[in-house]
Write a protein that holds these residues in place. Structure first.
Motif, PDB file in Angstrom:
ATOM      1  N   GLN A   4      24.871   1.303 -19.995  1.00 60.36           N
ATOM      2  CA  GLN A   4      26.199   1.268 -19.987  1.00 60.36           C
ATOM      3  C   GLN A   4      26.863   0.055 -19.081  1.00 60.36           C
ATOM      4  O   GLN A   4      27.648  -0.527 -19.320  1.00 60.36           O
ATOM      5  CB  GLN A   4      26.999   2.323 -19.815  1.00 60.36           C
ATOM      6  N   THR A   5      26.395   0.315 -17.777  1.00 63.24           N
ATOM      7  CA  THR A   5      26.537  -0.511 -16.564  1.00 63.24           C
ATOM      8  C   THR A   5      26.400  -2.180 -17.126  1.00 63.24           C
ATOM      9  O   THR A   5      26.961  -2.990 -16.710  1.00 63.24           O
ATOM     10  CB  THR A   5      25.934  -0.149 -15.236  1.00 63.24           C
ATOM     11  N   TYR A  16      17.712  -2.104 -12.362  1.00 63.33           N
ATOM     12  CA  TYR A  16      18.466  -0.908 -13.333  1.00 63.33           C
ATOM     13  C   TYR A  16      17.142  -0.906 -14.244  1.00 63.33           C
ATOM     14  O   TYR A  16      16.451  -1.448 -14.727  1.00 63.33           O
ATOM     15  CB  TYR A  16      19.128  -2.215 -14.276  1.00 63.33           C
ATOM     16  N   PHE A  17      17.279   0.707 -14.741  1.00 65.56           N
ATOM     17  CA  PHE A  17      15.865   1.111 -15.452  1.00 65.56           C
ATOM     18  C   PHE A  17      16.205   0.877 -16.855  1.00 65.56           C
ATOM     19  O   PHE A  17      16.410   2.081 -17.698  1.00 65.56           O
ATOM     20  CB  PHE A  17      16.094   2.564 -14.870  1.00 65.56           C
ATOM     21  N   VAL A  59      18.537  14.322 -21.945  1.00 65.07           N
ATOM     22  CA  VAL A  59      17.724  14.442 -20.525  1.00 65.07           C
ATOM     23  C   VAL A  59      16.605  15.028 -20.499  1.00 65.07           C
ATOM     24  O   VAL A  59      16.627  16.241 -20.670  1.00 65.07           O
ATOM     25  CB  VAL A  59      18.867  15.102 -19.782  1.00 65.07           C
ATOM     26  N   LEU A  67      20.593  10.843 -27.227  1.00 63.87           N
ATOM     27  CA  LEU A  67      21.089  10.736 -25.856  1.00 63.87           C
ATOM     28  C   LEU A  67      20.493  12.066 -25.452  1.00 63.87           C
ATOM     29  O   LEU A  67      20.873  13.127 -25.745  1.00 63.87           O
ATOM     30  CB  LEU A  67      22.183  10.607 -25.723  1.00 63.87           C
ATOM     31  N   LEU A  75      17.368   4.163 -19.017  1.00 66.90           N
ATOM     32  CA  LEU A  75      18.347   4.889 -18.417  1.00 66.90           C
ATOM     33  C   LEU A  75      19.877   4.560 -18.943  1.00 66.90           C
ATOM     34  O   LEU A  75      20.164   3.533 -19.026  1.00 66.90           O
ATOM     35  CB  LEU A  75      18.290   4.809 -16.864  1.00 66.90           C
ATOM     36  N   ALA A  76      20.481   5.693 -19.780  1.00 62.33           N
ATOM     37  CA  ALA A  76      21.551   5.494 -20.311  1.00 62.33           C
ATOM     38  C   ALA A  76      22.907   4.848 -19.288  1.00 62.33           C
ATOM     39  O   ALA A  76      23.478   3.948 -19.823  1.00 62.33           O
ATOM     40  CB  ALA A  76      22.101   6.797 -20.815  1.00 62.33           C
ATOM     41  N   THR A  77      22.673   5.232 -18.266  1.00 66.57           N
ATOM     42  CA  THR A  77      24.015   4.987 -17.114  1.00 66.57           C
ATOM     43  C   THR A  77      23.690   3.244 -16.986  1.00 66.57           C
ATOM     44  O   THR A  77      24.529   2.588 -16.935  1.00 66.57           O
ATOM     45  CB  THR A  77      24.042   5.763 -16.051  1.00 66.57           C
ATOM     46  N   ASP A  78      22.314   3.046 -16.684  1.00 73.31           N
ATOM     47  CA  ASP A  78      22.184   1.774 -16.399  1.00 73.31           C
ATOM     48  C   ASP A  78      22.435   0.832 -17.559  1.00 73.31           C
ATOM     49  O   ASP A  78      22.862  -0.169 -17.427  1.00 73.31           O
ATOM     50  CB  ASP A  78      20.997   1.201 -15.859  1.00 73.31           C
ATOM     51  N   PHE A  95      24.238   8.372 -30.158  1.00 71.07           N
ATOM     52  CA  PHE A  95      24.450   7.538 -28.789  1.00 71.07           C
ATOM     53  C   PHE A  95      24.237   6.209 -29.277  1.00 71.07           C
ATOM     54  O   PHE A  95      23.150   5.843 -30.008  1.00 71.07           O
ATOM     55  CB  PHE A  95      23.426   8.011 -27.719  1.00 71.07           C
TER      56      PHE A  95
END
Lengths: 210, 191
Positions: free
Chosen positions: B48-49, B90-91, B17, B15, B43-46, B26
């Motif tokens: 997860q979402t 979503y990336f 940046v 994980l 992209l990690a946040t996308d 991760f």
């Protein structure tokens, strides 16, 4: 230039942050508390846009309290982390909060835990972590010196080493830091590390710390 | 990657940046049901979402249909969900792998707006996708047994991520057969 960091030890978590409030070249105050006590057993260290930081952490804190009032039991640290991520993710493509969060908490069943939540809502459970320019110095120090099940003294010593490194090597470094701890007895302030300002010792201003 | 009545799905564990590595554990490959896995790079946040939304949709499907989703259906679902966000995507680049009817292995990948790419042998995504294509192409053989498949996938993954500064720090490999799932963490170069 804001730094937030956290470390998990044996049944406790430590969250530390700098205490400078800076706008361009002016330091407004040197005792701004950026580690919010969310409830009896949770700490949220936040860095980023000042308005967003205060608004967002207070929003999370009040929602946590609301849950407790409604359901008579407090939310667990993992649930709090996921709730925080959810709020950041929902806001991300509308009106994002520019706030990075290190969430530390203690639960009776899960023990101490630490979560890394960045401003675009990336959530990860960690043992050690840091945000900001300070992280460039702290993370490798933590990698070297951290081991699982540290005592409180060892963990605070690690944080102190990180603070010393930030003070020494970061240009325009924040001088004052706050260290807070959360364990089975609750979340509380552990220490301040002040080099400047009203609460700094006289020696701090006159001696050179190497 | 497809084997004989089985499939493997693997990811690296970094994980990061940009240049900074935040964590080396991760999780990027998620289980939807016993015979369906999705790996989400990007992209990690996308990731997860998207994973949370997909689990939600699948659970709803399970309640209504009283069965698990077929991999082909799931791939269409993911594709539709990604295209819904055509102009604010979503990336993520998903890799979907599952055992379909008669435990026939199914794999596919798509880009971040849902363009499905089916394959019979292997699919890849992520920052080291070019390296992965090369490594998989040279190491792949049809009808590999689970043990040999694990070796092949691990070697291909490690070789490819070693040439990519943004990927690596270990590997996470799932080998899924009709009867069991083997999950293994592969030790790799931690740089």
């Amino acid at each position: 230039m804001e730094c937030v960091m956290g470390v998990v030890g044996r049944d406790f978590a430590v969250v530390a942050a700098d205490t400078s409030a800076v706008q361009s070249i002016l330091v407004h105050k040197t005792d701004e508390d950026k580690v919010m006590v969310l409830d009896s057993h949770k700490l949220m260290g936040a860095s980023g846009e000042p308005g967003d930081r205060v608004q967002f952490t207070e929003y999370i804190q009040k929602n946590l309290h609301l849950y407790q009032f409604r359901n008579t039991i407090p939310l667990s640290t993992a649930a709090t982390a996921n709730f925080t991520r959810g709020e950041l993710a929902t806001a991300l493509r509308k009106n994002p909060y520019m706030v990075n969060v290190i969430l530390g908490g203690y639960d009776k069943d899960a023990g101490a835990s630490l979560y890394y939540i960045d401003y675009i809502a990336t959530l990860h459970k960690i043992d050690k972590g840091a945000f900001g320019y300070g992280s460039y110095f702290c993370l490798s120090l933590m990698d070297k010196l951290y081991h699982p099940d540290m005592t409180v003294e060892e963990a605070v010593d690690l944080i102190d080493k990180c603070i010393k490194e930030i003070r020494l090597r970061l240009v325009v470094a924040p001088q004052n830091f706050v260290i807070k701890i959360v364990d089975k007895n609750g979340a509380r302030e552990y220490a301040r590390r002040d080099l400047v300002g009203d609460n700094a010792s006289v020696d701090a201003a006159t001696t050179v710390t190497a | 990657m497809v084997g004989k009545n089985c499939f493997a799905i693997a990811s690296d564990r970094r994980l990061g940046v940009q240049l900074q590595t935040i964590a080396t554990d991760f999780q990027r490959v998620f289980k939807i049901h016993d015979k369906l896995y999705i790996g989400l790079s990007g992209l990690a946040t996308d990731a997860q979402t998207l994973y949370q939304r997909l689990v939600f949709r699948h659970k709803l499907y399970q309640l209504r249909e009283e069965r698990d989703m077929k991999p082909e259906t799931f791939a269409s679902l993911v594709s539709a969900m990604l295209y819904e966000r055509r102009f604010g995507p979503y990336f993520c680049q998903p890799v979907i792998a599952g055992l379909g009817e008669n435990d026939e292995p199914f794999i596919c990948t798509m880009d971040c707006i849902g363009a499905k790419e089916l394959a019979k042998d292997f699919v890849v995504s992520g920052t080291s996708s070019e390296s992965l294509y090369g490594a998989c192409e040279s190491m792949y053989k049809p009808n590999m047994e689970p043990e040999e498949l694990f070796e092949t996938v691990s070697q291909a993954l490690m070789a490819s991520v070693d040439r990519d500064c943004l990927a690596g720090w270990g590997g996470h490999v799932f080998i899924v057969t009709p009867t069991e799932v083997q999950e293994r963490v592969v030790k790799g170069r931690m740089d």
